[in-house]
Design a protein around this motif. Structure first.
Motif, mmCIF file in Angstrom:
data_model
loop_
_atom_site.group_PDB
_atom_site.id
_atom_site.type_symbol
_atom_site.label_atom_id
_atom_site.label_comp_id
_atom_site.label_asym_id
_atom_site.label_seq_id
_atom_site.Cartn_x
_atom_site.Cartn_y
_atom_site.Cartn_z
ATOM 1 N N ILE A 6 36.551 39.643 31.663
ATOM 2 C CA ILE A 6 35.704 38.703 30.527
ATOM 3 C C ILE A 6 37.505 38.423 30.405
ATOM 4 O O ILE A 6 38.580 39.642 30.590
ATOM 5 C CB ILE A 6 35.242 39.862 29.289
ATOM 6 C CG1 ILE A 6 34.076 39.819 29.413
ATOM 7 C CG2 ILE A 6 35.639 38.985 28.037
ATOM 8 C CD1 ILE A 6 33.695 40.723 28.627
ATOM 9 N N LEU A 7 37.765 37.168 30.204
ATOM 10 C CA LEU A 7 39.256 36.781 30.166
ATOM 11 C C LEU A 7 39.750 37.458 28.589
ATOM 12 O O LEU A 7 40.510 37.590 28.460
ATOM 13 C CB LEU A 7 39.505 35.635 30.955
ATOM 14 C CG LEU A 7 39.056 34.751 32.067
ATOM 15 C CD1 LEU A 7 39.344 33.956 32.632
ATOM 16 C CD2 LEU A 7 40.178 35.780 32.949
ATOM 17 N N PHE A 8 38.836 36.221 28.159
ATOM 18 C CA PHE A 8 39.600 36.541 26.728
ATOM 19 C C PHE A 8 37.439 36.667 26.182
ATOM 20 O O PHE A 8 36.743 36.157 26.320
ATOM 21 C CB PHE A 8 40.271 34.804 25.974
ATOM 22 C CG PHE A 8 41.671 35.268 26.739
ATOM 23 C CD1 PHE A 8 42.182 36.224 26.457
ATOM 24 C CD2 PHE A 8 41.939 33.704 27.892
ATOM 25 C CE1 PHE A 8 43.548 36.054 26.848
ATOM 26 C CE2 PHE A 8 43.100 33.945 28.066
ATOM 27 C CZ PHE A 8 44.268 35.144 28.155
ATOM 28 N N ASP A 48 32.806 38.611 21.249
ATOM 29 C CA ASP A 48 32.088 37.197 20.943
ATOM 30 C C ASP A 48 32.870 36.761 21.543
ATOM 31 O O ASP A 48 34.151 36.937 21.691
ATOM 32 C CB ASP A 48 32.089 37.462 19.133
ATOM 33 C CG ASP A 48 31.742 38.403 18.706
ATOM 34 O OD1 ASP A 48 30.606 38.333 19.125
ATOM 35 O OD2 ASP A 48 32.073 39.098 17.620
ATOM 36 N N TYR A 49 32.273 34.964 21.479
ATOM 37 C CA TYR A 49 33.157 34.156 22.037
ATOM 38 C C TYR A 49 34.232 34.847 23.414
ATOM 39 O O TYR A 49 35.041 33.923 23.775
ATOM 40 C CB TYR A 49 34.227 33.467 21.327
ATOM 41 C CG TYR A 49 33.345 33.373 19.494
ATOM 42 C CD1 TYR A 49 32.930 32.506 19.690
ATOM 43 C CD2 TYR A 49 34.024 34.578 18.571
ATOM 44 C CE1 TYR A 49 32.390 31.612 17.904
ATOM 45 C CE2 TYR A 49 33.509 34.482 17.705
ATOM 46 C CZ TYR A 49 32.773 33.300 17.469
ATOM 47 O OH TYR A 49 32.245 33.113 16.392
ATOM 48 N N ALA A 50 33.383 35.276 24.088
ATOM 49 C CA ALA A 50 34.158 35.584 25.923
ATOM 50 C C ALA A 50 34.057 34.959 26.972
ATOM 51 O O ALA A 50 33.285 33.264 26.988
ATOM 52 C CB ALA A 50 32.880 36.833 26.447
ATOM 53 N N ILE A 51 34.847 34.308 27.731
ATOM 54 C CA ILE A 51 35.450 33.280 28.433
ATOM 55 C C ILE A 51 34.986 33.895 29.323
ATOM 56 O O ILE A 51 36.295 34.910 30.149
ATOM 57 C CB ILE A 51 36.287 32.978 28.666
ATOM 58 C CG1 ILE A 51 36.482 31.575 26.988
ATOM 59 C CG2 ILE A 51 36.714 31.879 29.913
ATOM 60 C CD1 ILE A 51 38.342 31.596 27.249
ATOM 61 N N GLU A 52 33.888 34.369 30.357
ATOM 62 C CA GLU A 52 33.707 35.459 31.849
ATOM 63 C C GLU A 52 33.888 34.545 33.385
ATOM 64 O O GLU A 52 33.007 33.469 32.770
ATOM 65 C CB GLU A 52 33.247 36.426 31.364
ATOM 66 C CG GLU A 52 31.486 35.663 30.322
ATOM 67 C CD GLU A 52 30.673 36.881 30.302
ATOM 68 O OE1 GLU A 52 31.049 37.399 29.598
ATOM 69 O OE2 GLU A 52 29.504 36.437 31.020
ATOM 70 N N ILE A 53 34.508 35.969 34.344
ATOM 71 C CA ILE A 53 34.446 34.759 35.381
ATOM 72 C C ILE A 53 32.667 35.850 35.916
ATOM 73 O O ILE A 53 33.207 37.501 36.576
ATOM 74 C CB ILE A 53 35.510 34.720 35.589
ATOM 75 C CG1 ILE A 53 35.837 33.596 35.601
ATOM 76 C CG2 ILE A 53 35.011 34.238 37.327
ATOM 77 C CD1 ILE A 53 37.634 33.941 36.508
ATOM 78 N N PRO A 54 31.546 35.790 36.341
ATOM 79 C CA PRO A 54 30.381 36.313 36.883
ATOM 80 C C PRO A 54 31.358 37.217 38.157
ATOM 81 O O PRO A 54 32.438 36.158 39.556
ATOM 82 C CB PRO A 54 29.311 35.248 37.363
ATOM 83 C CG PRO A 54 29.492 34.088 36.575
ATOM 84 C CD PRO A 54 31.577 33.846 36.485
ATOM 85 N N LYS A 55 30.256 38.072 38.010
ATOM 86 C CA LYS A 55 31.306 39.120 39.852
ATOM 87 C C LYS A 55 32.188 39.588 39.667
ATOM 88 O O LYS A 55 33.056 40.586 40.087
ATOM 89 C CB LYS A 55 30.342 38.580 39.777
ATOM 90 C CG LYS A 55 28.904 38.301 40.335
ATOM 91 C CD LYS A 55 28.239 38.637 40.340
ATOM 92 C CE LYS A 55 26.307 37.881 40.738
ATOM 93 N NZ LYS A 55 25.381 39.454 40.295
ATOM 94 N N LEU A 56 32.993 39.296 38.907
ATOM 95 C CA LEU A 56 34.494 39.303 39.181
ATOM 96 C C LEU A 56 34.995 41.146 38.839
ATOM 97 O O LEU A 56 35.554 41.254 39.939
ATOM 98 C CB LEU A 56 35.092 38.642 38.517
ATOM 99 C CG LEU A 56 37.590 37.961 38.674
ATOM 100 C CD1 LEU A 56 37.013 38.230 40.785
ATOM 101 C CD2 LEU A 56 38.273 37.055 38.229
ATOM 102 N N SER A 57 34.460 41.107 37.592
ATOM 103 C CA SER A 57 34.926 43.105 37.335
ATOM 104 C C SER A 57 34.634 43.832 38.438
ATOM 105 O O SER A 57 35.690 44.472 38.972
ATOM 106 C CB SER A 57 34.401 43.044 35.695
ATOM 107 O OG SER A 57 34.950 44.527 35.464
ATOM 108 N N SER A 58 33.480 43.497 39.031
ATOM 109 C CA SER A 58 32.977 44.033 40.035
ATOM 110 C C SER A 58 34.285 44.107 41.402
ATOM 111 O O SER A 58 34.028 44.461 42.001
ATOM 112 C CB SER A 58 31.470 43.691 40.215
ATOM 113 O OG SER A 58 30.529 44.680 39.335
ATOM 114 N N LEU A 59 34.232 42.793 41.430
ATOM 115 C CA LEU A 59 34.941 42.800 42.594
ATOM 116 C C LEU A 59 36.419 42.976 42.053
ATOM 117 O O LEU A 59 36.628 44.343 43.210
ATOM 118 C CB LEU A 59 34.970 41.255 42.927
ATOM 119 C CG LEU A 59 35.715 40.751 43.594
ATOM 120 C CD1 LEU A 59 35.174 41.250 45.661
ATOM 121 C CD2 LEU A 59 35.913 39.449 43.822
ATOM 122 N N ILE A 60 36.875 43.176 41.613
ATOM 123 C CA ILE A 60 38.089 43.885 41.245
ATOM 124 C C ILE A 60 38.464 45.371 41.536
ATOM 125 O O ILE A 60 39.105 46.056 42.148
ATOM 126 C CB ILE A 60 39.286 43.353 39.849
ATOM 127 C CG1 ILE A 60 39.142 41.662 39.454
ATOM 128 C CG2 ILE A 60 40.044 44.432 39.338
ATOM 129 C CD1 ILE A 60 39.396 41.426 38.401
#
Lengths: 334, 476
Positions: B272-274, B285-297
């Motif tokens: 979740i970026l923001f 709320d209003y999340a801007i997210e990049i799928p799967k990236l948190s797991s990758l990091i």
């Protein structure tokens, strides 16, 4: 017999607090005396006489507090809430006078503000320390490992008296320091002030000493019971000796003697409190051994303290040696 | 019940306020002390006056900042007792000796040699004076080591037992000090201090370059600061990443809050970026997210499952929104620092490091970035360990002093007023000292007596100004 670690630590903490009182005592005293020296040039010299060493002096206060937390955590956790207001006041006073050492040189227009911060902060810190001492001597109620009083208990006639006693005593230390470190009219004025503050200090010590035994039966027993009564004879005699040395030192212009004699007075006053107190850490109920941390804590820090405290003393003496002699009015780094 | 909650909240606010003010000064003085030691070493080695000029310039600023650090630090050493006495009684046997060692090995060293460093060049000669400067710098690093050992132990406690009085008892000091998060935290903090100082020094250099004043000294300090940023910013990002993985292992709830993961993600968590964390509804709320990236990091695997706050009882959740945002501020500033570093490298390569106005403006703008990032980082880690003072062992609500709320409130108000007055004035004086470089150079200390009339230009200043540049610098 095992080594009595709590006892050794009580001695070390007592030493740290004494080191604090006599070292920061004279530099707080410089601040207390500021109002009596209105000349800017005098004030510059006074401040520069302690500027290179005050920070090291105050570090003993941090060692006293930090050391208490480390080795007598129970005493620390009882005493600090009990003395909440005077300790906060002391901290605020130390903030003002501590920054004044730097700020005072950074402004012309605001200089008077930092003069006041230095004088007021020093006086407030000294007075609060005296009150804290008095409040500790008169006793702190404890229930279930915690302070059990209210937040104004520290305020009594006795603690006010000890507050003034410390204020006067620090002024004596400050004025005798100035006799040692300065020249000319400034030193002459310091002599006059020292003469008055030394009588005031003796009077204050007398009042507090006569008052203390009547606060608690234990203290009375200590001072007038056998065999401790030996000390109650010796201490006043030594106090008288220091007093004579002080007076002759001020008159004879042996410039280091009054300061050393004033230090002697503080050491004796401190010993007197020790005689009343022992073996309590928080009178009337918590002894040194009740308050002590487990041996694994005491021995771990003791190894370091035995090695490091002598080294600290050596480089502290060295720092004083570097700045020995009378203050050059032109000197400073600002 | 309500009353004790009140005192706890006030004590927490007071601690957060005083410690936030305090951390600013060590963050600056750790880096600046090392910088001063480097400057004096370069001066001794290369005999180039520019380094002594810079040393004298930054030494005065250091003295003011150090003074503020000392007085705000004394407050900290007593606040454990005034406001957190139950914590002090219980944790004192473990953290007390570490803080005792900090005083014995670091504070006395700094204080003892500070006087010689500030006042003593013409009294002890250049070599002993350098030793004093080095000792002050060394002391700041030792101090950081001990205090981070204390903080890390509270975050990831190890090597202890409990006695019947409910106190933490040290069983293995090696494990207490080298607790699982200590190395990560120490490296992260020291690098942060160096970066903070680099950006302050860089901003002052850049500002003077923009004003075209004292070009040689301004160029030297700007260039040194930018090297620091170029080299340390990427290392810091790697160190921060390693620290994050360590936190995931030992304080998972904190990382869940940082990432905004209210829910568990069985097959790969998004980054979740923001967004706006909504703890009531347990979602962002209003999340801007990049799928799967948190797991990758965090797990180095796109599809690794990642647990969320739903695996932890509600009453043990840290406050998510604060941590979520402070973490993003810290990371964002870290990458902005990296950007400045790379930009300066590019300008250096092009030969425009001293003339690129846009780089200089950006560097001035980034001057306070280190302080903000340090504060944001500490907020992340300290709020993230709530509701505990000793993680998993002692609740914050059980740590507070038996002291009446009005006392805590009164002292809090006093601290707020005094801190804003005193440290506001200090900041003002420091900014003025920073501005002063070109017009009013510091006289050489070993030139002999110095005016004691403050910083305002006066006759004495004029008398010394002529000697400042061309002079030889060995008094002995």
């Amino acid at each position: 017999m095992a080594i009595d670690l709590p006892f050794i630590w009580a001695a070390i903490i007592a030493f740290a607090v004494l080191a604090y009182v006599i070292l920061d005592g004279f530099d707080l005293g410089i601040g207390i005396l500021f109002p009596f020296f209105p000349e800017k040039r005098d004030r510059d010299v006074m401040m520069n006489s302690v500027a290179p060493v005050w920070d090291g002096n105050e570090t003993w206060l941090v060692l006293g507090g930090g050391g208490l937390l480390a080795v007598f955590p129970l005493a620390y956790s009882i005493i600090l809430p009990a003395l909440y207001a005077p300790i906060i006041a002391m901290l605020l006073g130390l903030i003002f006078r501590g920054v004044a050492f730097e700020y005072r040189w950074r402004t012309k227009r605001g200089e008077f503000l930092w003069n006041w911060a230095f004088a007021g902060g020093s006086a407030l810190a000294a007075f609060s320390q005296g009150i804290a001492l008095g409040a500790l001597v008169q006793g702190i109620p404890v229930v279930n490992r915690a302070y059990a009083g209210s937040w104004w208990d520290w305020l009594t006639p006795f603690s006010i008296a000890t507050g003034f006693a410390i204020l006067i005593g620090y002024a004596l230390l400050g004025s005798t320091w100035l006799i040692m470190k300065t020249t000319g009219a400034l030193a002459e004025k310091a002599r006059k002030i020292a003469l008055r503050t030394c009588f005031a200090t003796i009077a204050a010590m007398g009042i507090v000493s006569l008052w203390t035994p009547f606060l608690k039966p234990q203290y009375l027993e200590r001072w007038f019971g056998w065999p401790t009564a030996i000390f109650s004879v010796i201490v006043p005699i030594l106090v008288l000796g220091c007093f004579v040395l002080l007076l002759t030192g001020i008159r004879s212009k042996r410039d280091a003697q009054p300061f050393l004699a004033a230090l002697g007075l503080f050491v004796l006053g401190y010993a007197g409190i020790g005689i009343s107190f022992y073996p309590f850490m928080v009178p009337p109920s918590v002894t040194i051994w009740d308050a002590a941390a487990p041996d694994s804590s005491l021995s771990f820090l003791l190894v370091g303290a035995l090695v490091l405290v002598p080294i600290i003393l050596i480089y502290t003496v060295y720092a004083y040696w570097v700045f020995r002699g009378k203050v050059d009015p032109e000197e400073g780094y600002h | 019940m309500f009353e004790s909650f009140d005192a706890t909240l006030l004590a927490r606010i007071q601690f957060a306020f005083t410690v936030s003010f305090h951390i600013i000064f060590p963050a600056f003085s750790i880096g600046l002390a090392s910088y001063l030691a480097v400057l004096e070493a370069l001066w001794l080695w290369k005999k180039d006056q520019v380094y002594m000029d810079l040393f004298n310039f930054w030494k005065t600023i250091f003295a003011v900042a150090f003074g503020m650090g000392v007085v705000s630090g004394i407050v900290m050493s007593y606040q454990f007792g005034t406001n957190w006495s139950v914590f002090s009684d219980k944790a004192g046997p473990v953290i007390g000796p570490l803080m005792g060692y900090e005083v014995l090995t670091a504070f006395f060293l700094e204080a003892g040699f500070l006087g010689v460093m500030l006042f003593g060049l013409h009294r002890v000669g250049p070599r002993l004076h350098f030793l004093a400067t080095f000792m002050v710098a060394f002391g700041t690093l030792i101090s950081a080591t001990w205090i981070l050992a204390v903080n890390s132990w509270m975050q990831t406690p190890a090597g202890f037992g409990m006695n019947e009085a409910g106190q933490f008892i040290p069983l293995d000091w090696w494990k207490v000090i080298f607790n699982p998060s200590f190395p990560y935290r120490l490296i992260h903090m020291v690098l942060a201090a160096y970066l903070t100082t680099a950006f302050v020094v860089g901003a002052v250099g850049a500002w003077h370059l923009l004003e075209n004043t004292a070009p040689r000294r301004s160029r030297t300090m700007f260039s040194m600061a930018m090297w620091m940023a170029t080299i340390v910013a990427p290392i810091q990002i790697l160190a921060g990443d390693a620290h994050g993985l360590n936190t995931l292992e030992h304080q998972p709830a904190k990382v869940m809050a940082m990432e905004g993961h209210y829910q568990s993600h069985p097959d790969g968590a998004p980054l979740i970026l923001f967004g706006l964390p909504n703890s009531a509804e347990k979602r962002v709320d209003y999340a801007i997210e990049i799928p799967k990236l948190s797991s990758l990091i965090l797990k180095h695997d796109l599809n690794a499952p990642l647990a969320g706050l739903d695996t932890i009882p509600d009453n043990l959740h840290p406050p998510v929104a604060v941590i979520f945002w402070s973490f993003r501020v810290m990371v964002g500033l870290g990458f902005a620092m990296l950007g400045i570093g790379l930009w300066s490298l590019w300008c250096r390569y092009r030969g425009t490091l001293d003339s690129s106005d846009w780089l200089h403006r950006a560097a001035v703008l980034m001057g306070p970035a280190g302080f903000v990032a340090v504060l944001a980082g500490w907020i992340t880690t300290e709020v993230g360990r709530q509701p505990y003072t000793v993680y998993g062992q002692l609740l914050t609500a059980q740590s507070v002093s038996p002291i009446a709320a009005p006392a805590v409130a009164a002292s809090l108000i006093a601290f707020i007023i005094v801190y804003f007055l005193v440290f506001g004035a200090g900041t003002f004086y420091i900014l003025r000292l920073m501005k002063r470089l070109p017009r009013d150079p510091m006289p050489d200390l070993d030139e002999g007596p110095i005016r004691t009339s403050g910083i305002m230009p006066g006759p004495a200043a004029g008398a010394h100004a002529g000697h400042t540049h061309g002079s030889t610098h060995h008094g002995h």
